[in-house]
Design a protein around this motif. Structure first.
Motif, PDB file in Angstrom:
ATOM      1  N   LEU A 122      -4.322  11.516   0.065  1.00 45.28           N
ATOM      2  CA  LEU A 122      -3.176  10.954   0.906  1.00 45.28           C
ATOM      3  C   LEU A 122      -2.287  11.670   1.264  1.00 45.28           C
ATOM      4  CD1 LEU A 122      -1.744   8.140   1.476  1.00 45.28           C
ATOM      5  CD2 LEU A 122      -0.967   8.359  -0.788  1.00 45.28           C
ATOM      6  N   ALA A 123      -1.870  12.634   0.610  1.00 50.65           N
ATOM      7  CA  ALA A 123      -0.785  13.679   0.888  1.00 50.65           C
ATOM      8  C   ALA A 123      -1.200  15.199   0.676  1.00 50.65           C
ATOM      9  CB  ALA A 123       0.577  13.370   0.095  1.00 50.65           C
ATOM     10  N   ARG A 124      -1.244  15.817   1.909  1.00 46.72           N
ATOM     11  CA  ARG A 124      -1.638  17.347   1.623  1.00 46.72           C
ATOM     12  C   ARG A 124      -0.213  17.982   2.130  1.00 46.72           C
ATOM     13  NH1 ARG A 124      -6.183  20.265   3.868  1.00 46.72           N
ATOM     14  NH2 ARG A 124      -5.627  22.136   3.077  1.00 46.72           N
ATOM     15  N   SER A 125       0.709  17.366   2.828  1.00 45.12           N
ATOM     16  CA  SER A 125       1.920  18.144   2.732  1.00 45.12           C
ATOM     17  C   SER A 125       2.925  17.030   2.529  1.00 45.12           C
ATOM     18  CB  SER A 125       2.243  18.674   4.362  1.00 45.12           C
ATOM     19  OG  SER A 125       2.042  17.522   5.274  1.00 45.12           O
TER      20      SER A 125
ATOM     21  N   SER B 131       0.741  -1.233   0.028  1.00 45.21           N
ATOM     22  CA  SER B 131       0.091   0.129  -0.137  1.00 45.21           C
ATOM     23  C   SER B 131       0.853   1.280  -0.043  1.00 45.21           C
ATOM     24  CB  SER B 131      -0.728   0.065   1.199  1.00 45.21           C
ATOM     25  OG  SER B 131      -0.346   0.109   2.411  1.00 45.21           O
ATOM     26  N   ARG B 132       1.890   1.228   0.237  1.00 45.09           N
ATOM     27  CA  ARG B 132       2.829   2.430   0.376  1.00 45.09           C
ATOM     28  C   ARG B 132       3.929   2.500  -0.890  1.00 45.09           C
ATOM     29  NH1 ARG B 132       4.416   3.774   6.472  1.00 45.09           N
ATOM     30  NH2 ARG B 132       2.487   3.410   7.131  1.00 45.09           N
TER      31      ARG B 132
ATOM     32  N   THR C  88      14.190   9.203  -3.585  1.00 44.94           N
ATOM     33  CA  THR C  88      14.102  10.239  -2.471  1.00 44.94           C
ATOM     34  C   THR C  88      13.677   9.765  -1.229  1.00 44.94           C
ATOM     35  OG1 THR C  88      11.788  10.281  -2.608  1.00 44.94           O
ATOM     36  CG2 THR C  88      12.866  11.821  -4.281  1.00 44.94           C
ATOM     37  N   LEU C  89      14.039  10.251  -0.181  1.00 46.24           N
ATOM     38  CA  LEU C  89      13.833   9.990   1.216  1.00 46.24           C
ATOM     39  C   LEU C  89      12.705  11.078   1.416  1.00 46.24           C
ATOM     40  CD1 LEU C  89      14.208   8.282   3.711  1.00 46.24           C
ATOM     41  CD2 LEU C  89      15.817   9.629   4.429  1.00 46.24           C
ATOM     42  N   CYS C  90      11.539  10.648   1.824  1.00 47.87           N
ATOM     43  CA  CYS C  90      10.272  11.532   2.035  1.00 47.87           C
ATOM     44  C   CYS C  90       9.612  11.278   2.959  1.00 47.87           C
ATOM     45  CB  CYS C  90       9.505  11.840   0.599  1.00 47.87           C
ATOM     46  SG  CYS C  90       8.718  10.235   0.245  1.00 47.87           S
ATOM     47  N   VAL C  91       8.800  12.315   3.213  1.00 45.66           N
ATOM     48  CA  VAL C  91       7.747  12.123   4.367  1.00 45.66           C
ATOM     49  C   VAL C  91       6.370  12.942   4.016  1.00 45.66           C
ATOM     50  CG1 VAL C  91       9.090  11.925   6.480  1.00 45.66           C
ATOM     51  CG2 VAL C  91       8.716  14.191   5.938  1.00 45.66           C
ATOM     52  N   TRP C  92       5.470  12.437   4.332  1.00 45.11           N
ATOM     53  CA  TRP C  92       4.220  13.367   4.130  1.00 45.11           C
ATOM     54  C   TRP C  92       3.200  13.144   5.052  1.00 45.11           C
ATOM     55  CZ3 TRP C  92       5.457   8.905   1.643  1.00 45.11           C
ATOM     56  CH2 TRP C  92       4.502   7.755   1.953  1.00 45.11           C
ATOM     57  N   ASP C  93       2.052  13.945   5.003  1.00 41.34           N
ATOM     58  CA  ASP C  93       0.985  14.056   6.255  1.00 41.34           C
ATOM     59  C   ASP C  93      -0.274  14.056   5.350  1.00 41.34           C
ATOM     60  OD1 ASP C  93      -0.496  14.243   8.265  1.00 41.34           O
ATOM     61  OD2 ASP C  93       0.933  15.478   9.551  1.00 41.34           O
ATOM     62  N   GLU C  94      -1.328  13.856   5.896  1.00 40.08           N
ATOM     63  CA  GLU C  94      -2.808  13.842   5.402  1.00 40.08           C
ATOM     64  C   GLU C  94      -3.265  15.136   5.671  1.00 40.08           C
ATOM     65  OE1 GLU C  94      -4.754  10.725   7.293  1.00 40.08           O
ATOM     66  OE2 GLU C  94      -3.994   9.272   5.832  1.00 40.08           O
ATOM     67  N   LYS C  95      -2.518  16.064   6.263  1.00 37.82           N
ATOM     68  CA  LYS C  95      -3.082  17.333   6.511  1.00 37.82           C
ATOM     69  C   LYS C  95      -2.118  18.401   6.379  1.00 37.82           C
ATOM     70  CE  LYS C  95      -2.335  16.680  11.493  1.00 37.82           C
ATOM     71  NZ  LYS C  95      -2.332  15.454  12.061  1.00 37.82           N
ATOM     72  N   PRO C  96      -2.227  19.560   6.273  1.00 39.43           N
ATOM     73  CA  PRO C  96      -1.182  20.864   6.158  1.00 39.43           C
ATOM     74  C   PRO C  96      -0.205  20.698   7.396  1.00 39.43           C
ATOM     75  CG  PRO C  96      -3.206  21.782   5.809  1.00 39.43           C
ATOM     76  CD  PRO C  96      -3.648  20.379   6.202  1.00 39.43           C
ATOM     77  N   ARG C  97       1.050  20.872   7.118  1.00 40.14           N
ATOM     78  CA  ARG C  97       2.136  20.674   7.975  1.00 40.14           C
ATOM     79  C   ARG C  97       3.075  22.009   7.976  1.00 40.14           C
ATOM     80  NH1 ARG C  97       4.581  17.234  11.735  1.00 40.14           N
ATOM     81  NH2 ARG C  97       2.858  15.861  11.323  1.00 40.14           N
ATOM     82  N   LYS C  98       3.499  22.594   8.902  1.00 42.26           N
ATOM     83  CA  LYS C  98       4.652  23.607   8.804  1.00 42.26           C
ATOM     84  C   LYS C  98       5.855  22.791   9.088  1.00 42.26           C
ATOM     85  CE  LYS C  98       6.451  28.013   9.664  1.00 42.26           C
ATOM     86  NZ  LYS C  98       7.357  27.931   8.759  1.00 42.26           N
TER      87      LYS C  98
ATOM     88  N   GLU D 197       4.007  22.931   2.428  1.00 41.45           N
ATOM     89  CA  GLU D 197       3.056  22.905   3.492  1.00 41.45           C
ATOM     90  C   GLU D 197       2.009  22.467   3.301  1.00 41.45           C
ATOM     91  OE1 GLU D 197       4.169  26.579   5.711  1.00 41.45           O
ATOM     92  OE2 GLU D 197       6.052  25.913   5.736  1.00 41.45           O
ATOM     93  N   ASP D 198       1.218  22.805   2.198  1.00 43.26           N
ATOM     94  CA  ASP D 198      -0.227  22.586   1.970  1.00 43.26           C
ATOM     95  C   ASP D 198      -0.240  22.389   0.297  1.00 43.26           C
ATOM     96  OD1 ASP D 198      -2.862  22.374   1.500  1.00 43.26           O
ATOM     97  OD2 ASP D 198      -3.256  24.114   2.639  1.00 43.26           O
ATOM     98  N   ALA D 199      -0.340  21.272  -0.187  1.00 38.48           N
ATOM     99  CA  ALA D 199      -0.473  20.973  -1.646  1.00 38.48           C
ATOM    100  C   ALA D 199      -1.591  21.488  -2.281  1.00 38.48           C
ATOM    101  CB  ALA D 199      -0.297  19.459  -1.618  1.00 38.48           C
ATOM    102  N   TYR D 200      -2.572  21.784  -1.486  1.00 36.13           N
ATOM    103  CA  TYR D 200      -3.863  22.308  -2.155  1.00 36.13           C
ATOM    104  C   TYR D 200      -3.524  23.495  -2.519  1.00 36.13           C
ATOM    105  CZ  TYR D 200      -6.928  18.840  -0.124  1.00 36.13           C
ATOM    106  OH  TYR D 200      -7.745  17.710   0.247  1.00 36.13           O
TER     107      TYR D 200
END
Length: 97
Positions: free
Chosen positions: A46-49, A5-6, A65-75, A28-31
């Protein structure tokens, strides 16, 4: 299966932009990001930030890449960026020596 799944084909991944650009990508906010706002991972919530560091081979070519993401906006702080940069350096050294 969590491992499956990842995994995403590179052309469906936000990481493609990090690899192609060869520089860290910090969103910070993909939207609100012109390139990513219509990306399937963003539209599918799936990924907002996102923060990605390119992994470069000995010739300086971005190969992943080495990456991280979040489902919500993140600073993403300078500390977050430094930690991911340091981890990317460790991964690069392990792969390419």
């Amino acid at each position: 299966d969590l491992a499956v799944s990842r995994q995403f084909p590179i052309d469906q991944s936000i990481c493609q932009y990090t690899i192609d650009g060869g520089e860290p990508l910090i969103v910070e906010d993909a939207y609100l990001h012109e390139t990513l706002k219509d990306h399937p991972a963003v539209l599918g919530k799936l990924a907002r930030s996102y923060m990605g560091i390119p992994l470069k081979d000995n010739a300086g070519l971005s190969v992943g890449t080495l990456c991280v993401w979040d489902e919500k906006p993140r600073k993403w702080t300078i500390g977050h960026q430094q930690i991911l940069q340091d981890l990317a350096w460790i991964v690069r050294e392990r792969i390419f020596g």
